[in-house]
Motif scaffolding. Structure first.
Motif, PDB file in Angstrom:
ATOM      1  N   ASN A 446       0.833  -1.201   0.000  1.00 43.65           N
ATOM      2  CA  ASN A 446       0.000   0.000   0.000  1.00 43.65           C
ATOM      3  C   ASN A 446       0.870   1.254   0.000  1.00 43.65           C
ATOM      4  O   ASN A 446       0.758   2.126   0.865  1.00 43.65           O
ATOM      5  N   CYS A 448       0.964   3.947  -1.627  1.00 43.81           N
ATOM      6  CA  CYS A 448       0.342   5.268  -1.690  1.00 43.81           C
ATOM      7  C   CYS A 448      -0.600   5.535  -0.517  1.00 43.81           C
ATOM      8  O   CYS A 448      -1.314   6.544  -0.505  1.00 43.81           O
ATOM      9  N   LYS A 449      -0.618   4.601   0.459  1.00 42.14           N
ATOM     10  CA  LYS A 449      -1.422   4.767   1.686  1.00 42.14           C
ATOM     11  C   LYS A 449      -2.898   5.034   1.358  1.00 42.14           C
ATOM     12  O   LYS A 449      -3.508   5.999   1.856  1.00 42.14           O
ATOM     13  N   LEU A 450      -3.453   4.191   0.519  1.00 44.03           N
ATOM     14  CA  LEU A 450      -4.861   4.307   0.144  1.00 44.03           C
ATOM     15  C   LEU A 450      -5.740   3.779   1.272  1.00 44.03           C
ATOM     16  O   LEU A 450      -5.386   2.821   1.971  1.00 44.03           O
ATOM     17  N   GLU A 451      -6.914   4.406   1.437  1.00 38.14           N
ATOM     18  CA  GLU A 451      -7.813   4.015   2.515  1.00 38.14           C
ATOM     19  C   GLU A 451      -8.468   2.664   2.250  1.00 38.14           C
ATOM     20  O   GLU A 451      -8.831   1.944   3.177  1.00 38.14           O
ATOM     21  N   SER A 452      -8.649   2.330   0.957  1.00 36.52           N
ATOM     22  CA  SER A 452      -9.318   1.084   0.620  1.00 36.52           C
ATOM     23  C   SER A 452      -8.769   0.548  -0.702  1.00 36.52           C
ATOM     24  O   SER A 452      -8.451   1.308  -1.605  1.00 36.52           O
ATOM     25  N   SER A 453      -8.671  -0.773  -0.782  1.00 38.28           N
ATOM     26  CA  SER A 453      -8.225  -1.402  -2.023  1.00 38.28           C
ATOM     27  C   SER A 453      -9.397  -1.737  -2.937  1.00 38.28           C
ATOM     28  O   SER A 453      -9.204  -2.295  -4.016  1.00 38.28           O
ATOM     29  N   ILE A 460     -10.141   7.639  -7.292  1.00 32.38           N
ATOM     30  CA  ILE A 460      -9.353   8.221  -6.195  1.00 32.38           C
ATOM     31  C   ILE A 460      -8.917   9.614  -6.630  1.00 32.38           C
ATOM     32  O   ILE A 460      -7.983   9.780  -7.421  1.00 32.38           O
ATOM     33  N   ARG A 466      -0.869  11.637  -4.346  1.00 33.61           N
ATOM     34  CA  ARG A 466      -0.295  10.525  -3.585  1.00 33.61           C
ATOM     35  C   ARG A 466       0.901   9.922  -4.322  1.00 33.61           C
ATOM     36  O   ARG A 466       1.907   9.559  -3.697  1.00 33.61           O
TER      37      ARG A 466
END
Length: 551
Positions: A446, A448-453, A460, A466
């Motif tokens: 992760n 790019c430190k995304l909140e959800s995959s 996004i 990001r």
């Protein structure tokens, strides 16, 4: 009265908004067509005002709608040897006649800009921005059609991207192509492009091509062969030596006297005339000489550089003048020391072997992985003195590339550059090692430190930010190009003896970083590169293919 004006105003806004939305949808429908960034010629490369009047006048007359030549000879080829100023003329024509069309400059060493398959889609997308009728016709023909937009037949590209959309356009369209000789590492594609450009029945009647090229045999053979009455060929050598000398003298005087701040001591009109005479008609020699005199190396004065250049350039044959100039510049910058020379070759190998232009920051980051940790220098320490030969050596936002292809040719030909020669195969191998080391160090889950995959990339909204924050240029480059460097470094795509360093880096990458790499490619929009990369690995590293497949 006011209510009527107000209604007219709101109606105009609605119409304009509808038109903008319609345009955006049309541009989006062409999103799968390749587009070579930075290929358009611009004002930065134009001829100095007051120079090249004769040849620019000839081109202007040829372009003029009332000219008999423009209808009977829709192609004008300007050809000559390296360094004579063809690209500056092409830039001037592209800028002066920008209202008539677009331009494309081939560039050896830049993957996007030396690939013939990028020429017609880039021209088509530029013309789509330039002409509403062309854009609508192009969208009607290939819009939202990924198969047609990614066509790899040059003839089909030309038919679908250029000829068909132009069918309903009556006014003349001018396309400027600079440095045709620098197109293609693939001989078949290069030959196909040259044949296509020189076949009269392939061209729409209102399309004009102004093309510049070195005088290479295959190009001249096609452009001057039988049944080529539709092509006008002009030679740089046809420009009188007096006119060229006067132009170069004006250029040198402007650079060293009129526009130079602070004023140079002991550099006068006579010096400018002497330099113009020694240049033997080569604008590139004059350009580099002016750079060296205006900004001499550490511990040298402008007059000392002038004297040295005059001394080294006197009585040289025309065909060796640039080689002696480049050798003289590099000798003045770098001592005849084995350690310094190894550093020079290592840094220039990264710059010249990169598959897309890189600015100073990623070049430093990539090169940092190639040197010993206790070596007290970085790539910038070598590059900062090469401003007369390379772009971007002091500006972190400008890609570092040779300012002129002749310098690239010089460095990669050991017979010409001798101790300064750069081994491109070693450069590709070094960039492979650097890329694998960077990915081993920096790739993470992760990234790019995304909140959800579960959210699609296109949904996004802050994904570009990001990417900038978490995937620096050198990591992005490594993820996209490491396998291509492996392919180029190995002979004919097959490796006879793979370095232990590469093997030692590849196995843990496949075992530990493969999924993180695929994730990074996904956010970078480059998942398709993974299939190509893994195919290259399987082909080249046959002995580790089992490890690869298990991963």
């Amino acid at each position: 009265m006011f209510a009527s004006l107000q209604q007219d105003f709101h109606d105009a806004i609605r119409i304009d908004t509808h038109h903008i939305v319609e345009q955006m949808a049309e541009y989006a429908s062409l999103g799968d067509m390749p587009h070579a960034k930075g290929a358009s010629l611009n004002v930065e490369g134009i001829c100095l005002k007051g120079t090249r009047k004769g040849i620019l006048g000839v081109v202007s007359d040829w372009i003029s709608p009332g000219s008999k030549l423009s209808g009977r000879q829709p192609i004008l080829l300007l050809t000559g040897e390296a360094g004579t100023g063809k690209s500056a003329i092409a830039c001037s024509v592209a800028v002066d006649f920008a209202a008539l069309g677009c331009s494309f400059g081939f560039k050896r060493g830049i993957q996007e800009r030396c690939n013939p398959l990028n020429l017609f889609p880039t021209i088509a997308r530029d013309l789509a921005h330039f002409d509403d009728s062309f854009r609508r016709a192009l969208c009607a023909g290939v819009g939202n059609d990924i198969v047609r937009q990614t066509e790899t037949s040059l003839e089909s590209q030309f038919q679908n991207f250029i000829k068909n959309p132009m069918a309903g356009i009556s006014r003349p369209i001018l396309v400027v192509i600079d440095a045709l000789d620098e197109c293609g590492d693939n001989d078949k594609q290069r030959d196909a492009l040259i044949k296509l450009l020189t076949t009269p029945d392939k061209l729409p009647p209102n399309l004009r091509f102004f093309i510049t090229s070195r005088s290479e045999d295959d190009i001249l053979c096609h452009f001057k062969g039988a049944n080529k009455d539709h092509i006008l060929v002009k030679y740089m050598s046809e420009i009188s030596s007096q006119s060229t000398s006067a132009d170069i003298s004006l250029y040198i005087r402007t650079r060293l006297i009129d526009d130079c701040q602070p004023k140079l001591k002991d550099i006068d009109d006579l010096c400018c005339q002497t330099l113009a005479r020694i240049s033997q008609g080569l604008f590139q020699w004059a350009f580099v000489a002016c750079q060296q005199i205006a900004r001499p190396p550490r511990g040298r004065t402008s007059r000392e550089r002038y004297d040295k250049l005059v001394q080294s350039g006197a009585d040289l044959r025309h065909d060796s003048l640039l080689d002696y100039l480049y050798t003289d510049v590099l000798c003045a910058l770098f001592e005849d020391d084995e350690e310094v020379m190894n550093r020079f070759k290592s840094v220039l190998g990264v710059v010249l072997s990169s598959l897309e232009p890189l600015s100073l920051t990623p070049v430093k980051a990539l090169h940092e992985t190639l040197k010993q940790s206790d070596e007290p220098y970085d790539a910038g320490d070598i590059l900062r003195y090469l401003g007369s030969l390379l772009s971007g050596v002091t500006d972190t936002n400008i890609p570092i590339r040779p300012l002129h292809t002749s310098f690239l040719d010089f460095l990669t030909d050991p017979e010409r550059s001798k101790r300064f020669s750069v081994d491109m195969t070693q450069g590709h191998n070094n960039l492979l090692l650097a890329s694998l080391r960077i990915m081993k160090r920096d790739l993470a889950f992760n990234i790019c430190k995304l909140e959800s995959s579960y959210v699609m990339n296109e949904d996004i909204l802050d994904l570009p930010k990001r990417i900038r924050d978490y995937i620096p240029e050198h990591l992005s480059y490594s993820c996209r190009f490491w396998a291509r460097h492996l392919d180029v470094a190995s002979t004919n795509g097959m490796s006879v003896e793979i370095s232990r360093q590469t093997r030692d880096l590849l196995e843990p990458f496949m075992n530990e970083k493969l999924l993180f790499w695929l994730e990074a490619l996904s956010v970078l929009g480059g998942v398709t590169l993974a299939f190509q990369a893994l195919a290259i690995v399987a082909r080249v590293f046959k002995s580790v293919s089992t490890v690869f497949l298990e991963s």
